[in-house]
Design a protein around this motif. Structure first.
Motif, PDB file in Angstrom:
ATOM      1  N   GLY A   9      -9.370  24.145 -15.648  1.00  0.00           N
ATOM      2  CA  GLY A   9      -9.325  24.583 -14.267  1.00  0.00           C
ATOM      3  C   GLY A   9      -9.515  23.418 -13.330  1.00  0.00           C
ATOM      4  N   VAL A  10      -9.621  23.736 -12.042  1.00  0.00           N
ATOM      5  CA  VAL A  10      -9.637  22.719 -10.998  1.00  0.00           C
ATOM      6  C   VAL A  10     -10.936  22.796 -10.201  1.00  0.00           C
ATOM      7  CG1 VAL A  10      -8.471  21.900  -8.913  1.00  0.00           C
ATOM      8  CG2 VAL A  10      -7.125  22.864 -10.786  1.00  0.00           C
ATOM      9  N   ASN A  11     -11.587  21.649 -10.058  1.00  0.00           N
ATOM     10  CA  ASN A  11     -12.701  21.491  -9.133  1.00  0.00           C
ATOM     11  C   ASN A  11     -12.120  20.901  -7.865  1.00  0.00           C
ATOM     12  OD1 ASN A  11     -15.430  22.065 -10.368  1.00  0.00           O
ATOM     13  ND2 ASN A  11     -14.452  20.867 -11.966  1.00  0.00           N
ATOM     14  N   ASN A  12     -12.051  21.698  -6.818  1.00  0.00           N
ATOM     15  CA  ASN A  12     -11.509  21.253  -5.541  1.00  0.00           C
ATOM     16  C   ASN A  12     -12.683  20.840  -4.668  1.00  0.00           C
ATOM     17  OD1 ASN A  12     -10.353  20.941  -3.050  1.00  0.00           O
ATOM     18  ND2 ASN A  12      -9.446  22.969  -2.960  1.00  0.00           N
ATOM     19  N   HIS A  13     -13.045  19.569  -4.744  1.00  0.00           N
ATOM     20  CA  HIS A  13     -14.193  19.049  -4.000  1.00  0.00           C
ATOM     21  C   HIS A  13     -13.728  17.960  -3.044  1.00  0.00           C
ATOM     22  CE1 HIS A  13     -17.438  20.327  -7.146  1.00  0.00           C
ATOM     23  NE2 HIS A  13     -16.642  21.318  -6.785  1.00  0.00           N
ATOM     24  N   SER A 141      -9.880  19.424 -14.075  1.00  0.00           N
ATOM     25  CA  SER A 141      -9.380  18.465 -13.103  1.00  0.00           C
ATOM     26  C   SER A 141     -10.234  18.472 -11.841  1.00  0.00           C
ATOM     27  CB  SER A 141      -7.921  18.773 -12.765  1.00  0.00           C
ATOM     28  OG  SER A 141      -7.852  19.983 -12.060  1.00  0.00           O
ATOM     29  N   PHE A 142     -10.141  17.364 -11.137  1.00  0.00           N
ATOM     30  CA  PHE A 142     -10.893  17.159  -9.913  1.00  0.00           C
ATOM     31  C   PHE A 142      -9.921  16.672  -8.850  1.00  0.00           C
ATOM     32  CE2 PHE A 142     -13.693  16.772 -13.454  1.00  0.00           C
ATOM     33  CZ  PHE A 142     -14.887  17.337 -13.044  1.00  0.00           C
ATOM     34  N   ILE A 159     -12.184  26.294 -10.421  1.00  0.00           N
ATOM     35  CA  ILE A 159     -13.493  26.467 -11.046  1.00  0.00           C
ATOM     36  C   ILE A 159     -14.553  26.522  -9.952  1.00  0.00           C
ATOM     37  CG2 ILE A 159     -15.237  25.396 -12.530  1.00  0.00           C
ATOM     38  CD1 ILE A 159     -12.891  24.059 -14.030  1.00  0.00           C
ATOM     39  N   HIS A 160     -14.430  25.591  -9.016  1.00  0.00           N
ATOM     40  CA  HIS A 160     -15.368  25.518  -7.905  1.00  0.00           C
ATOM     41  C   HIS A 160     -14.683  24.822  -6.744  1.00  0.00           C
ATOM     42  CE1 HIS A 160     -18.896  24.180  -5.543  1.00  0.00           C
ATOM     43  NE2 HIS A 160     -19.389  25.330  -5.969  1.00  0.00           N
ATOM     44  N   THR A 161     -15.007  25.253  -5.538  1.00  0.00           N
ATOM     45  CA  THR A 161     -14.449  24.625  -4.341  1.00  0.00           C
ATOM     46  C   THR A 161     -15.581  24.203  -3.426  1.00  0.00           C
ATOM     47  OG1 THR A 161     -12.449  25.969  -4.478  1.00  0.00           O
ATOM     48  CG2 THR A 161     -12.937  24.979  -2.344  1.00  0.00           C
ATOM     49  N   TYR A 162     -15.501  22.967  -2.960  1.00  0.00           N
ATOM     50  CA  TYR A 162     -16.435  22.442  -1.953  1.00  0.00           C
ATOM     51  C   TYR A 162     -15.567  21.787  -0.892  1.00  0.00           C
ATOM     52  CZ  TYR A 162     -20.440  20.078   0.132  1.00  0.00           C
ATOM     53  OH  TYR A 162     -21.420  19.643   0.995  1.00  0.00           O
ATOM     54  N   SER A 163     -15.372  22.497   0.215  1.00  0.00           N
ATOM     55  CA  SER A 163     -14.398  22.074   1.225  1.00  0.00           C
ATOM     56  C   SER A 163     -14.961  21.006   2.160  1.00  0.00           C
ATOM     57  CB  SER A 163     -13.968  23.288   2.053  1.00  0.00           C
ATOM     58  OG  SER A 163     -15.050  23.709   2.880  1.00  0.00           O
TER      59      SER A 163
END
Length: 189
Positions: A9-13, A141-142, A159-163
């Motif tokens: 999955g994707v960590n969108n940070h 992924s990041f 997986i997690h998002t930190y905008s």
């Protein structure tokens, strides 16, 4: 290794949120659960590769022992590292371009297995997301900027998002204000 329904999955940070630290913490947790697993950290630029490698090195003695971290600078070293049995328990840092070189060497097909598991961390995933990983292995992924309609579909769900807005509220980063610079330029004829 026990089977998992998690395929990646994707960590969108956002930029400046500590993605390198998150990778190191995740690597530590994975190694606690799967002691001899291999972790491959993939980036797309030399300076990023070095930056993440150096960040992991700061955790030597805490999370990792000396010799756990292997930075790959040329294609032959990468090929040898992936083929060797002693890669178990290693964290390998490589540029995504190195894998393209391996694909081009079709007569030198590489088989890479680790019964304890292989986990692939992809930094800047929005630029290097076409990396193919066997479904039995995991890729995480990041990115700060996923490509809509592509990144999540090719890598996996968020997986997690930190905008950036959250980071501004938490005073991790400052708000960027763009001004129309041309207004301040003298007129030319």
């Amino acid at each position: 290794m026990e089977k998992s329904s998690f395929k990646g999955g994707v960590n969108n940070h956002t930029t400046g949120s500590g993605k390198s630290d998150t990778m190191a913490f995740l690597a530590n947790q994975l190694r606690r659960k799967h002691a001899d697993c291999t972790i491959i950290v993939i980036t797309d630029r030399n300076e990023l590769d070095r930056q993440i490698y150096e960040r992991f090195r700061e955790y030597e003695g805490t999370f990792f022992t000396l010799g756990d971290l292997v930075i790959i600078e040329d294609i032959n070293k990468l090929k040898k590292s992936l083929e060797k049995e002693p890669n178990q328990g290693k964290i390998i840092f490589a540029l995504v371009q190195k894998f393209q070189d391996l694909v081009d060497l079709k007569e030198n097909k590489i088989t890479f297995e680790n019964k304890a598991g292989v986990f692939v961390f992809i930094d800047e995933a929005h630029r290097s997301q076409n990396l193919i990983v066997d479904a039995e292995n995991k890729k995480v992924s990041f990115t700060a900027t996923p490509i809509e309609g592509k990144t999540y579909e090719e890598i996996g769900p968020p997986i997690h998002t930190y905008s950036a807005n959250q980071a501004i509220q938490n005073e991790i980063i400052v708000n960027i204000i763009y001004e129309e610079a041309y207004k301040f330029l003298p007129e030319t004829h």
